[in-house]
Motif scaffolding. Structure first.
Motif, short mmCIF file in Angstrom:
data_model
loop_
_atom_site.label_atom_id
_atom_site.label_comp_id
_atom_site.label_asym_id
_atom_site.label_seq_id
_atom_site.Cartn_x
_atom_site.Cartn_y
_atom_site.Cartn_z
N THR A 153 0.83 -1.20 0.00
CA THR A 153 0.00 0.00 0.00
C THR A 153 0.87 1.26 0.00
O THR A 153 0.57 2.24 -0.69
CB THR A 153 -0.93 0.01 1.24
OG1 THR A 153 -1.78 -1.13 1.18
CG2 THR A 153 -1.78 1.27 1.27
N GLY A 176 2.07 1.95 -3.42
CA GLY A 176 1.01 2.58 -4.21
C GLY A 176 0.89 4.06 -3.92
O GLY A 176 0.77 4.88 -4.83
N TRP A 201 -3.01 -0.74 -7.94
CA TRP A 201 -2.42 0.58 -7.70
C TRP A 201 -1.85 1.16 -8.99
O TRP A 201 -1.99 2.37 -9.26
CB TRP A 201 -1.32 0.48 -6.65
CG TRP A 201 -1.80 0.64 -5.25
CD1 TRP A 201 -1.93 -0.32 -4.29
CD2 TRP A 201 -2.25 1.87 -4.63
NE1 TRP A 201 -2.42 0.21 -3.13
CE2 TRP A 201 -2.62 1.55 -3.31
CE3 TRP A 201 -2.36 3.17 -5.08
CZ2 TRP A 201 -3.10 2.52 -2.41
CZ3 TRP A 201 -2.84 4.14 -4.19
CH2 TRP A 201 -3.20 3.80 -2.88
#
Length: 305
Positions: A110, A113, A145
């Motif tokens: 994450t 991203g 992403w």
């Protein structure tokens, strides 16, 4: 919500549990032995680490000789610690290759991203490499992403050779004139020797394709793991040269003092901090803003809302 307000809100748990009490103690404007002992206990509770706390106390005793207000003195001491050994900003090579490492659960993919989004907003052409080939979910997550931010995506799927994926990504960036390559790696448990060896292989392969690469290796640490995250960082540093830290989930912990322990013990700069789940909640780390957020009063917070 503004940039600084977001950081202040994200550090609310740490501020409420420790640093608001620190401010109250120092507002008495007397640094006697009892006050210093109480201050030391509170800072240790923030996960600052015993050695770092001892240094903060010693520096504070000196600083109040020139800055009479103890709260102002503490603020200057904390900022000084975070600013030590700051690197000079250099012009990034092209392509700039950034290797991201860290254990599962830290928010590594994450974070990649969110970083790619930040770089894209700066006008950079980004390539994402899915070299975390142990987890199909990681490959798919990175693909999502890449589509969301408009980055190129390089993958060979689950079970592929991570070094081969990294090789393809760097070659693609070179041939297409891309600016940045961000390489995801498997969420290694730092006790697993074979995975650490694979990380070394990825590092070597990148260097053969593009001398000097990877130009940076950033370790993602989950702030909620506290001192355990510091142990992980030291293990990774034995394998590759960690040049920066991304500290995630600071909004989920009351132990934000871990930032000072990381800086002091690893002598590695914190590059970004995560203060929420939103796409805009990954912020460049600024020592002055961070300390200001830790020591903010509730009145100041209310005034910004």
């Amino acid at each position: 919500m503004g940039f600084l307000s977001k950081i202040k809100e994200g550090l609310k748990k740490t501020r409420d549990s420790v640093f608001s009490k620190v401010k109250n103690i120092l507002s008495l404007e007397k640094l006697d032995a009892e006050t210093l002992e109480e201050l030391e206990e509170l800072l240790i509770l923030s996960d600052m680490g015993v050695e770092t706390v001892e240094e903060v106390i010693e520096r504070l005793k000196e600083k109040v000789k020139e800055v009479k207000d103890p709260n102002t003195a503490l603020k200057k001491v904390l900022i000084d610690i975070l600013k030590e050994e700051e690197e000079e900003k250099k012009e990034a090579p092209k392509p700039y290759v950034l290797l991201i490492v860290g254990v599962n659960g830290t928010g590594k993919t994450t974070t990649i991203g969110k970083l790619s989004r930040i770089f894209k907003e700066q006008g950079k052409r980004v390539v994402l490499a899915a070299a975390d080939t142990f987890r199909a979910a990681a490959v798919e997550q990175l693909k999502v992403w890449s589509e969301r931010v408009g980055a190129d995506f390089i993958s060979q799927g689950q079970g592929a050779d991570a070094a081969a994926v990294a090789y393809d990504a760097v070659m693609h960036a070179k041939s297409k004139g891309k600016d940045i390559v961000i390489i995801d790696t498997a969420g290694r448990l730092h006790t697993r020797h074979n995975l650490m060896e694979e990380l070394k292989k990825v590092h070597r392969t990148i260097g053969r394709v593009l001398p000097g690469a990877p130009h940076d290796v950033w370790l993602v640490i989950d702030a909620t793991t506290g001192q355990n995250g510091l142990v992980q960082a030291k293990k990774f540093a034995e394998t590759v040269n960690i040049t920066g830290i991304v500290l995630t989930k600071l909004d989920g912990t009351a132990k934000g003092g871990i930032v000072f322990a990381i800086k002091k013990e690893l002598k590695t700069p914190v590059k970004y901090i995560g203060v929420g789940e939103g796409v805009d909640d990954l912020k460049p780390f600024d020592p002055e803003e961070f300390v200001d957020a830790l020591l903010a009063t509730e009145e100041a917070m209310d005034a910004e809302v």
